[in-house]
Scaffold this motif. Structure first.
Motif, PDB file in Angstrom:
ATOM      1  N   LYS A   7      43.073  74.450  22.566  1.00  0.00           N
ATOM      2  CA  LYS A   7      41.599  74.313  22.684  1.00  0.00           C
ATOM      3  C   LYS A   7      40.914  75.295  21.549  1.00  0.00           C
ATOM      4  CE  LYS A   7      41.786  73.146  27.415  1.00  0.00           C
ATOM      5  NZ  LYS A   7      41.513  73.697  28.815  1.00  0.00           N
ATOM      6  N   ALA A   8      41.653  76.331  21.069  1.00  0.00           N
ATOM      7  CA  ALA A   8      40.675  77.064  20.161  1.00  0.00           C
ATOM      8  C   ALA A   8      40.676  76.572  18.709  1.00  0.00           C
ATOM      9  CB  ALA A   8      41.605  78.500  20.251  1.00  0.00           C
ATOM     10  N   VAL A   9      41.422  75.573  18.182  1.00  0.00           N
ATOM     11  CA  VAL A   9      41.537  75.197  17.113  1.00  0.00           C
ATOM     12  C   VAL A   9      39.986  74.673  16.616  1.00  0.00           C
ATOM     13  CG1 VAL A   9      42.236  73.393  15.428  1.00  0.00           C
ATOM     14  CG2 VAL A   9      43.964  74.817  16.984  1.00  0.00           C
ATOM     15  N   SER A  38      40.725  75.747  11.485  1.00  0.00           N
ATOM     16  CA  SER A  38      40.921  77.335  11.571  1.00  0.00           C
ATOM     17  C   SER A  38      41.124  77.663  13.140  1.00  0.00           C
ATOM     18  CB  SER A  38      39.673  78.088  11.090  1.00  0.00           C
ATOM     19  OG  SER A  38      38.251  77.974  11.850  1.00  0.00           O
ATOM     20  N   ILE A  39      41.396  78.895  13.343  1.00  0.00           N
ATOM     21  CA  ILE A  39      41.791  79.829  14.703  1.00  0.00           C
ATOM     22  C   ILE A  39      41.603  81.117  14.351  1.00  0.00           C
ATOM     23  CG2 ILE A  39      44.171  79.864  14.487  1.00  0.00           C
ATOM     24  CD1 ILE A  39      44.446  79.085  17.550  1.00  0.00           C
ATOM     25  N   SER A  40      41.225  81.801  15.660  1.00  0.00           N
ATOM     26  CA  SER A  40      41.224  83.265  15.651  1.00  0.00           C
ATOM     27  C   SER A  40      42.410  83.735  15.474  1.00  0.00           C
ATOM     28  CB  SER A  40      40.571  83.688  16.864  1.00  0.00           C
ATOM     29  OG  SER A  40      40.831  84.921  17.273  1.00  0.00           O
ATOM     30  N   HIS A  95      50.634  68.787  16.650  1.00  0.00           N
ATOM     31  CA  HIS A  95      49.312  68.705  16.937  1.00  0.00           C
ATOM     32  C   HIS A  95      48.336  67.840  15.731  1.00  0.00           C
ATOM     33  CE1 HIS A  95      45.120  70.304  17.599  1.00  0.00           C
ATOM     34  NE2 HIS A  95      45.461  70.252  18.638  1.00  0.00           N
ATOM     35  N   ASN A  96      47.169  67.495  16.064  1.00  0.00           N
ATOM     36  CA  ASN A  96      46.373  66.679  15.085  1.00  0.00           C
ATOM     37  C   ASN A  96      46.040  67.386  14.095  1.00  0.00           C
ATOM     38  OD1 ASN A  96      44.567  67.604  17.089  1.00  0.00           O
ATOM     39  ND2 ASN A  96      43.096  67.016  15.686  1.00  0.00           N
ATOM     40  N   SER A  97      45.912  68.939  14.134  1.00  0.00           N
ATOM     41  CA  SER A  97      45.480  69.667  13.285  1.00  0.00           C
ATOM     42  C   SER A  97      46.812  69.918  12.067  1.00  0.00           C
ATOM     43  CB  SER A  97      44.936  70.916  13.694  1.00  0.00           C
ATOM     44  OG  SER A  97      45.962  71.475  14.536  1.00  0.00           O
ATOM     45  N   THR A  98      47.819  69.847  12.417  1.00  0.00           N
ATOM     46  CA  THR A  98      49.007  70.259  11.714  1.00  0.00           C
ATOM     47  C   THR A  98      49.810  69.080  11.077  1.00  0.00           C
ATOM     48  OG1 THR A  98      50.525  70.420  13.608  1.00  0.00           O
ATOM     49  CG2 THR A  98      49.316  72.364  13.021  1.00  0.00           C
ATOM     50  N   SER A  99      49.270  67.864  11.553  1.00  0.00           N
ATOM     51  CA  SER A  99      50.095  66.693  11.160  1.00  0.00           C
ATOM     52  C   SER A  99      49.220  66.047  10.102  1.00  0.00           C
ATOM     53  CB  SER A  99      50.101  65.824  12.412  1.00  0.00           C
ATOM     54  OG  SER A  99      50.862  66.260  13.445  1.00  0.00           O
ATOM     55  N   PRO A 100      49.868  64.836   9.436  1.00  0.00           N
ATOM     56  CA  PRO A 100      49.475  64.036   8.454  1.00  0.00           C
ATOM     57  C   PRO A 100      48.464  63.112   9.229  1.00  0.00           C
ATOM     58  CG  PRO A 100      51.568  64.111   8.260  1.00  0.00           C
ATOM     59  CD  PRO A 100      51.460  64.627   9.530  1.00  0.00           C
ATOM     60  N   GLU A 101      47.186  62.904   8.526  1.00  0.00           N
ATOM     61  CA  GLU A 101      46.454  61.829   9.062  1.00  0.00           C
ATOM     62  C   GLU A 101      46.902  60.596   8.776  1.00  0.00           C
ATOM     63  OE1 GLU A 101      42.376  62.987   7.176  1.00  0.00           O
ATOM     64  OE2 GLU A 101      42.544  64.944   7.791  1.00  0.00           O
ATOM     65  N   LEU A 102      46.691  59.895  10.028  1.00  0.00           N
ATOM     66  CA  LEU A 102      47.281  58.371   9.907  1.00  0.00           C
ATOM     67  C   LEU A 102      46.350  57.533   9.064  1.00  0.00           C
ATOM     68  CD1 LEU A 102      48.334  57.869  13.394  1.00  0.00           C
ATOM     69  CD2 LEU A 102      49.699  58.464  11.520  1.00  0.00           C
ATOM     70  N   GLY A 103      46.795  56.763   8.139  1.00  0.00           N
ATOM     71  CA  GLY A 103      46.026  55.579   7.325  1.00  0.00           C
ATOM     72  C   GLY A 103      45.531  56.263   6.002  1.00  0.00           C
ATOM     73  N   PHE A 104      46.076  57.704   5.796  1.00  0.00           N
ATOM     74  CA  PHE A 104      45.637  58.371   4.555  1.00  0.00           C
ATOM     75  C   PHE A 104      45.825  57.754   3.165  1.00  0.00           C
ATOM     76  CE2 PHE A 104      46.381  61.196   1.023  1.00  0.00           C
ATOM     77  CZ  PHE A 104      45.268  61.932   0.958  1.00  0.00           C
ATOM     78  N   MET A 105      44.780  57.400   2.467  1.00  0.00           N
ATOM     79  CA  MET A 105      45.128  56.924   1.138  1.00  0.00           C
ATOM     80  C   MET A 105      44.437  57.986   0.119  1.00  0.00           C
ATOM     81  SD  MET A 105      43.596  55.359  -1.394  1.00  0.00           S
ATOM     82  CE  MET A 105      41.972  54.473  -1.162  1.00  0.00           C
TER      83      MET A 105
END
Length: 368
Positions: free
Chosen positions: A272-274, A254-256, A198-208
């Motif tokens: 959806k809850a992230v 975050s998440i509940s 998921h985008n919340s658990t993955s590296p951010e592409l293009g990170f510098m």
């Protein structure tokens, strides 16, 4: 101007690295002792350190207590040195460690050893140890339904408010391109993986990012600094909210816990809850306190930073010379404890050259 002070105590000596930031070096670790990562502190300020083998398959202890300045294998030598016993009966490569309110030390064993691709069944697990009796209370193996050789079970939190005996949340930062959160039920051993890639658990592409003044761009196929997905993890004081960060990124999520601890909650509902909690420093581990503050080891700024519940950030401490890759963080009794592992200096990130400069420091910082 930075000033250095040395004060002799009855049992050991300590150094205030920077008088203005009130930093105390509580351990200087030299080889052949290994490089520390995880840290946990008890209600009575007992300090425990983890020594993983995923970056350096060392033959020393994997878990120790810091006693009067010395590292003492914990809970015993048989459990923390390499062994030919079944993998579930010894600590293979403990990464994140966490102390709950009952002084139970929870140890996340990622099961990974440098130079060995496989994570054998039984090697990856969570172990709960009563620090007073040294008795192992829990040993929860990550089952094959979840276990992956491409996972890096990096850090954990234990939520005692959900489940009969508690619920464990694990951040998987990934040895391969495989990132997620793992949920374990303490009582049953039931496991579930959520938010896979998921985008919340993955590296951010293009990170510098900047490491010791050098600009470096994230590239999975040519890694020049420690990188990956979900890494830092924290709980709110009421254990109602779980926070996490990706090591290669600048966002806090975050998440509940009511949702993520419930094994009947669908993956779609969890996604959806992230919640995006905003920007934060690029960091490795997290720590949290009873007031809802979250602490970050800001590796670019070589600083320790506090996020208040209202979202305001505050600099706690900065040291350009010594804060080389703040890794494990723990909060206890008004202080933040930090391991400084120099992981960005490993040979794998520096054309085969080991640029680490022992000793490896463990510091204690006043949080206010």
């Amino acid at each position: 101007m930075k000033r250095f002070f040395v004060r002799l105590a009855f049992i050991t000596n300590f150094i205030i690295v920077n008088a203005q930031s009130n930093v105390e070096v509580i351990s200087k670790i030299y080889p052949p002792n290994p490089d520390p990562s995880g840290i946990a502190v008890s209600s009575k300020d007992r300090v425990f350190l983890g020594f993983p083998r995923h970056a350096d398959n060392h033959k020393e202890f994997a878990l120790a207590e810091l006693v009067n300045g010395k590292l003492i294998p914990f809970p015993n030598k048989d459990f923390v040195y390499p062994s030919t016993k079944p993998y579930q009966d010894w600590l293979v490569s403990p990464h994140g460690i966490y102390m709950d309110k009952n002084d139970v030390l929870w140890v996340l064993d990622d099961g990974k050893r440098s130079g060995i691709k496989e994570i054998p069944l039984g090697a990856a697990k969570v172990v709960g140890i009563d620090i007073h009796s040294k008795k192992i209370l829990h040993s929860i193996v990550i089952p094959k339904t979840v276990l992956s050789d491409d996972s890096h079970y990096n850090d954990l939190r234990v939520d005692l408010s959900h489940g009969e005996k508690g619920t464990i949340y694990i951040a998987n930062s990934g040895f391969g391109e495989y990132y997620s959160l793992v949920v374990l039920d303490v009582a049953t051993g039931k496991a579930r993986e959520v938010l896979l890639n998921h985008n919340s658990t993955s590296p951010e592409l293009g990170f510098m990012g900047f490491l010791e003044g050098k600009p470096l761009v994230y590239d999975f196929n040519k890694q020049t600094f420690p990188s990956g997905g979900a890494d830092g993890i924290a709980l709110s004081p009421d254990q109602k909210k779980l926070y996490w960060t990706a090591i290669t990124g600048r966002k806090l999520y975050s998440i509940s816990t009511d949702l993520i601890s419930n094994f009947n909650t669908s993956e779609q509902t969890i996604e959806k809850a992230v919640q995006l909690e905003g920007e934060r420093p690029a960091c490795d581990g997290l720590a949290e306190d009873e007031k809802g503050n979250i602490y970050f080891g800001a590796f670019e700024q070589q600083s320790i930073v506090k996020r208040k519940p209202d979202g305001e950030y505050q600099l706690i401490s900065h040291d350009k010379e010594n804060y080389v890759w703040p890794d494990g963080l723990a909060y206890r009794n008004g202080y933040v404890y930090v391991t400084l592992g120099q992981w960005n200096r490993l040979p794998g990130f520096n054309n085969g050259k080991d640029l680490r400069k022992p000793p490896y420091l463990v510091v204690k910082i006043k949080s206010e």
